[in-house]
Design a protein around this motif. Structure first.
Motif, short mmCIF file in Angstrom:
data_model
loop_
_atom_site.label_atom_id
_atom_site.label_comp_id
_atom_site.label_asym_id
_atom_site.label_seq_id
_atom_site.Cartn_x
_atom_site.Cartn_y
_atom_site.Cartn_z
N ASP A 20 33.92 31.11 -50.30
CA ASP A 20 34.57 32.34 -50.49
C ASP A 20 35.56 32.26 -51.75
OD1 ASP A 20 33.21 33.35 -48.28
OD2 ASP A 20 34.76 32.50 -47.02
N VAL A 21 35.64 33.14 -52.48
CA VAL A 21 36.37 33.30 -53.70
C VAL A 21 37.76 33.44 -53.12
CG1 VAL A 21 37.00 34.50 -55.84
CG2 VAL A 21 34.67 34.11 -55.20
N ILE A 22 38.75 32.77 -53.70
CA ILE A 22 40.09 32.57 -53.55
C ILE A 22 40.93 33.08 -54.55
CG2 ILE A 22 40.05 31.43 -51.24
CD1 ILE A 22 41.10 28.89 -52.69
N TYR A 23 40.47 32.78 -55.73
CA TYR A 23 41.10 33.36 -57.00
C TYR A 23 40.05 33.19 -58.35
CZ TYR A 23 44.35 32.74 -60.90
OH TYR A 23 45.39 32.99 -61.87
N ASP A 24 39.96 34.06 -58.95
CA ASP A 24 39.23 34.61 -59.98
C ASP A 24 39.99 35.42 -60.94
OD1 ASP A 24 35.92 36.13 -60.44
OD2 ASP A 24 37.05 34.50 -61.57
N LYS A 25 40.23 34.92 -62.11
CA LYS A 25 41.07 35.58 -63.05
C LYS A 25 40.63 35.40 -64.61
CE LYS A 25 45.23 37.10 -60.49
NZ LYS A 25 46.62 37.04 -60.43
N TYR A 26 40.86 36.33 -65.37
CA TYR A 26 40.80 36.19 -66.75
C TYR A 26 41.93 35.79 -67.37
CZ TYR A 26 35.99 38.02 -66.47
OH TYR A 26 34.58 38.18 -66.27
N ALA B 282 51.26 32.22 -66.65
CA ALA B 282 51.43 32.75 -65.41
C ALA B 282 50.08 32.29 -64.46
CB ALA B 282 51.19 34.09 -65.45
N ALA B 283 48.88 32.26 -65.08
CA ALA B 283 47.74 31.94 -64.33
C ALA B 283 47.99 30.20 -64.17
CB ALA B 283 46.58 31.79 -65.40
N GLN B 284 48.42 29.28 -64.68
CA GLN B 284 48.72 28.07 -64.56
C GLN B 284 49.49 27.86 -63.31
OE1 GLN B 284 51.31 25.79 -67.10
NE2 GLN B 284 49.85 24.12 -67.25
N ALA B 285 50.66 28.50 -63.34
CA ALA B 285 51.38 28.66 -62.02
C ALA B 285 50.63 28.95 -60.62
CB ALA B 285 52.65 29.41 -62.20
#
Length: 313
Positions: free
Chosen positions: A139-145, A175-178
């Motif tokens: 199940d996807v728990i994170y998916d961002k560009y 922000a994504a890295q954190a």
């Protein structure tokens, strides 16, 4: 007087026995058989059909089931994980693993895949543009560009699937890295050629908690390929999962690739983790117990928990 001392001794013994009974009731002290008693201890045996029957005699402690392929030096977490899978069905199949998920603590496992774009001179630098993380069940728990720190020179759409349009909803790299590192903390992270994903994240995950499906000889062997060969995720998925991925001209899907890596890991989890357990260094010996802290001392007031002290008064 002797009679007074006898009464005092009797009251002290009575108080001692009351405290012992209370400890036994609380489960903090094992019941003691009376001297000279030959009656065997009895327990209740639950049969397969749900009925119960008395069972007398000494009840042995349940033996810990240990796989013959596990090293005695394996960590408790590794042993528990292997045994739960082996006891569920023992074949490492997805069905068997899913049945034992509560014992396996599936929340400790995630799979990751990143897509990169080209930045820098002639677009030769690879920077993160999308990151997907799935859990043990896929199940996807994170998916961002993700918007790279440097200007994009090459979107590499043929492979990354990233376009200029995607960057309109992208978040800054920091922000994504954190967010991503918060998810990966203390997790066992699965991925294919995962060093590339960590490099894009500018992050190093502990090796002991990293599972790279591009470096599992047993996967290659199952696929009928050379054990040490570098095999693509696409090829392993086709041979072992009968699944076609990374097809078409729209690029890869990081969600699909992360799910595929987790499926491959689960396919050989028992065997792979067993081999890893064999290579673990010996665990340090447990500290010696204090020989002065025997069970008889726990009858003294100073060793009693506060709640027991209050309930005994």
């Amino acid at each position: 007087s002797p009679q007074g001392r006898s009464k005092k001794k009797s009251r002290k013994h009575q108080r001692f026995m009351e405290r012992r009974a209370l400890l036994e009731q609380k489960g903090l002290l094992s019941p003691r058989r009376r001297l000279g008693s030959q009656a065997p201890a009895c327990s209740t045996l639950t049969k397969a059909d749900g009925t119960t029957a008395p069972r007398c005699g000494k009840v042995p402690k349940p033996k810990q089931v240990i796989s013959p392929s596990l090293s005695p030096s394996a960590s408790p977490d590794s042993i528990a994980r292997h045994h739960s899978v082996l006891l569920s069905q023992g074949n490492g199949s997805s069905k068997g693993v899913r049945m034992s998920s509560p014992v396996l603590r599936p929340g400790k496992y995630v799979a990751i895949d990143c897509e990169m774009v080209g930045t820098g001179p002639q677009g030769r630098l690879s920077e993160l543009a999308r990151c997907s993380v799935v859990n043990y069940e896929g199940d996807v728990i994170y998916d961002k560009y993700v918007h790279p720190e440097l200007p994009i020179v090459d979107y590499r759409t043929r492979w990354s699937g990233i376009t200029k349009q995607h960057m309109k909803s992208a978040i800054p790299f920091k922000a994504a890295q954190a967010e991503i590192l918060k998810i990966l903390k203390d997790k066992i992270v699965v991925g294919h050629a995962i060093h590339n994903d960590f490099q894009a994240l500018k992050y190093f995950h502990p090796k002991a908690r990293t599972r790279d499906t591009s470096q599992i000889p047993v996967l290659n062997q199952r696929a009928g390929l050379p054990g040490r060969a570098s095999v693509s995720l696409k090829s392993l998925a086709r041979h072992l999962l009968q699944k076609k991925i990374q097809v078409g001209c729209k690029g890869h899907s990081s969600v699909e690739d992360a799910r595929t890596a987790m499926e491959l890991y689960r396919l050989v989890e028992v065997q792979w983790e067993t081999e890893l357990a064999r290579s673990l260094p010996p665990r340090p010996p447990s500290p010696m117990a204090d020989p002065t802290a025997d069970s008889s001392q726990y009858m003294d007031d100073r060793y009693w928990p506060t709640d027991l002290m209050a309930s005994s008064l």
